[in-house]
Design a protein around this motif. Sequence first.
Motif, PDB file in Angstrom:
ATOM      1  N   ALA A 188      46.698  36.453  45.250  1.00  0.00           N
ATOM      2  CA  ALA A 188      47.839  36.853  46.070  1.00  0.00           C
ATOM      3  C   ALA A 188      48.770  37.756  45.272  1.00  0.00           C
ATOM      4  N   GLY A 189      49.174  38.840  45.885  1.00  0.00           N
ATOM      5  CA  GLY A 189      50.096  39.771  45.256  1.00  0.00           C
ATOM      6  C   GLY A 189      49.438  40.815  44.376  1.00  0.00           C
ATOM      7  N   LYS A 190      48.120  40.775  44.255  1.00  0.00           N
ATOM      8  CA  LYS A 190      47.420  41.691  43.351  1.00  0.00           C
ATOM      9  C   LYS A 190      47.061  42.995  44.052  1.00  0.00           C
ATOM     10  N   VAL A 191      47.081  44.082  43.283  1.00  0.00           N
ATOM     11  CA  VAL A 191      46.560  45.372  43.732  1.00  0.00           C
ATOM     12  C   VAL A 191      45.273  45.625  42.958  1.00  0.00           C
ATOM     13  N   SER A 192      44.165  45.811  43.664  1.00  0.00           N
ATOM     14  CA  SER A 192      42.861  45.969  43.035  1.00  0.00           C
ATOM     15  C   SER A 192      42.366  47.400  43.163  1.00  0.00           C
ATOM     16  N   ASP A 193      41.819  47.948  42.057  1.00  0.00           N
ATOM     17  CA  ASP A 193      41.212  49.272  42.107  1.00  0.00           C
ATOM     18  C   ASP A 193      39.688  49.189  42.043  1.00  0.00           C
ATOM     19  N   ARG A 194      39.135  48.026  42.364  1.00  0.00           N
ATOM     20  CA  ARG A 194      37.686  47.855  42.391  1.00  0.00           C
ATOM     21  C   ARG A 194      37.074  48.771  43.452  1.00  0.00           C
ATOM     22  N   LEU A 195      35.954  49.410  43.142  1.00  0.00           N
ATOM     23  CA  LEU A 195      35.250  50.241  44.103  1.00  0.00           C
ATOM     24  C   LEU A 195      34.590  49.351  45.156  1.00  0.00           C
ATOM     25  N   LEU A 196      34.965  49.577  46.411  1.00  0.00           N
ATOM     26  CA  LEU A 196      34.425  48.790  47.518  1.00  0.00           C
ATOM     27  C   LEU A 196      33.984  49.708  48.645  1.00  0.00           C
ATOM     28  N   MET A 197      33.048  49.221  49.422  1.00  0.00           N
ATOM     29  CA  MET A 197      32.613  49.916  50.626  1.00  0.00           C
ATOM     30  C   MET A 197      32.851  49.023  51.836  1.00  0.00           C
ATOM     31  N   SER A 198      32.987  49.652  52.987  1.00  0.00           N
ATOM     32  CA  SER A 198      33.249  48.882  54.201  1.00  0.00           C
ATOM     33  C   SER A 198      32.137  47.882  54.493  1.00  0.00           C
ATOM     34  N   ILE A 199      30.902  48.202  54.139  1.00  0.00           N
ATOM     35  CA  ILE A 199      29.803  47.263  54.372  1.00  0.00           C
ATOM     36  C   ILE A 199      29.912  46.038  53.463  1.00  0.00           C
ATOM     37  N   ASP A 200      30.694  46.156  52.384  1.00  0.00           N
ATOM     38  CA  ASP A 200      30.922  45.001  51.514  1.00  0.00           C
ATOM     39  C   ASP A 200      31.822  43.971  52.196  1.00  0.00           C
ATOM     40  N   LEU A 201      32.753  44.445  53.011  1.00  0.00           N
ATOM     41  CA  LEU A 201      33.601  43.499  53.750  1.00  0.00           C
ATOM     42  C   LEU A 201      32.752  42.682  54.724  1.00  0.00           C
ATOM     43  N   THR A 202      31.712  43.293  55.266  1.00  0.00           N
ATOM     44  CA  THR A 202      30.801  42.588  56.171  1.00  0.00           C
ATOM     45  C   THR A 202      30.126  41.429  55.443  1.00  0.00           C
ATOM     46  N   ALA A 203      29.500  41.746  54.313  1.00  0.00           N
ATOM     47  CA  ALA A 203      28.795  40.708  53.548  1.00  0.00           C
ATOM     48  C   ALA A 203      29.756  39.624  53.073  1.00  0.00           C
ATOM     49  N   THR A 204      30.943  40.017  52.675  1.00  0.00           N
ATOM     50  CA  THR A 204      31.926  39.068  52.147  1.00  0.00           C
ATOM     51  C   THR A 204      32.479  38.172  53.249  1.00  0.00           C
ATOM     52  N   SER A 205      32.709  38.735  54.434  1.00  0.00           N
ATOM     53  CA  SER A 205      33.183  37.928  55.557  1.00  0.00           C
ATOM     54  C   SER A 205      32.147  36.859  55.923  1.00  0.00           C
ATOM     55  N   LEU A 206      30.877  37.224  55.883  1.00  0.00           N
ATOM     56  CA  LEU A 206      29.829  36.232  56.130  1.00  0.00           C
ATOM     57  C   LEU A 206      29.875  35.126  55.090  1.00  0.00           C
TER      58      LEU A 206
END
Length: 473
Positions: free
Chosen positions: A276-294
Amino acid sequence: MIRFLLFLSLFFTAALHAEEKRPNILWLIAEDFGPHLGCYGAREVSTPVLDALAAKGMRFTRYYTTAPVCSASRSAFNTGMYQTTIGAHNHRSHRDDGYTLPEGVKVISQRMRDAGYFTANVKDLPPEAGFKGTGKTDWNFKEPEKPFDSSNWDDLKQHQPFYAQLNFQETHRTFHAPPHADPAKVEIPPYYPDHEVTRKDMAQYLDAATALDAKIGKVMDLLKRDGLMENTVICFMGDHGAAHVRAKQFCYEEGLNTPLIMHWPAAVPAPAGYEAGKVSDRLLMSIDLTATSLAWAGIPKPQGMQGQVFMGATAEPPREYVFGARDRCDMTVFRFRTVRDARYRYIRNFTPDRPFLQHNAYKEKQYPVWNLIKDLAAQDKLTPAQASLAAPTMPEEELYDLQEDPYEIHNLARSNQPEHRSARERLSSVLNSWIEQSNDQGRIPEAEDVARNEGRTKEAPPAKQEKGKKKKA
């Protein structure tokens, strides 16, 4: 025997507790929207709701869609697959030819439903919200018979856990929000002419972002009203980059980078990697949100899914590279492929003989700066950075040092400096491997008649749309 029964009791109690702790998951999706919020440093925009959500949750600065146009991008992040792999890469394609997803590929709502989640693509909200969701899917394949269980917000409270999407059109052209931004004070990227037309257009886009934030505030009120704030993961993002000339439909930062703001609920244990409260500069793709939500829903990553889990017990190593692609949009045929790492973006243009301002009816009608660039080019009133957009051809390769040149103005693809040559060769090789390993379907051109008819396989004129509704790109 007593011990055994006690064990069973504890086991089922733990199982029930685990079931109760599965969070609701809500995706808030803005159309055609880059990271133009106060919390991302944008000026002349008022976004207190999303800024506060970011302050309490996590904000990601390097979140990228896989395509810079809605139908291809949405086809990707709704399946967790590159649109180029599943044949969904051409904008608004496969709408009338019965094309289905490859075997084993499903939309996320189907996978959530199979795991016991109630699913919704929310259009109907309570009267106090004062607006409706768009219900946009816009997939480049035949939709499943019932991709979602409901379109009604009021169903969510009674059916938990739920997975829901709520789509917002404010930042899609045409803009219609009340004025807020001062055109004289908005920031204009140097590749656009600093002209009153540009400033007015940028101000109207930022006004749309301000109106979007107000609607997000209404959603926060509904979550609190219905007692859902404490057990719902909230993810806010854009479906692709901003509604500007060099952004939407193009593979620069402005076309692929969108905000991602995530807020984890207090009543559910946070996964590893959430701070909470963090700003992340990790490289992410929208398809990663799909896998992570699952993964948040307790669903193992499906075999073959190209999205990567970036949070939780099954998190995968951080990405070194993210990829993007653009193919036909409306009647305009290009083929771009791009890869970026932490510092450089490399773009390969498979159609370099065509101008950036190749005919596109949607852009010519809806984007005043598109026509402004043409007019000023004819008068020789553009800077070199702006004039490159009006050139008769495009470079075969582009390389930008995003650390030194965040606006991607200085193309280093022909630079003789060793570090630039090394970056170009490395990223070119990485892109070649990705094209092969991901089985990029863009290597096979659309049939000429299909491309000419904007993805339709029949001579079905656009006039067949419902009266009063205009086609949005």
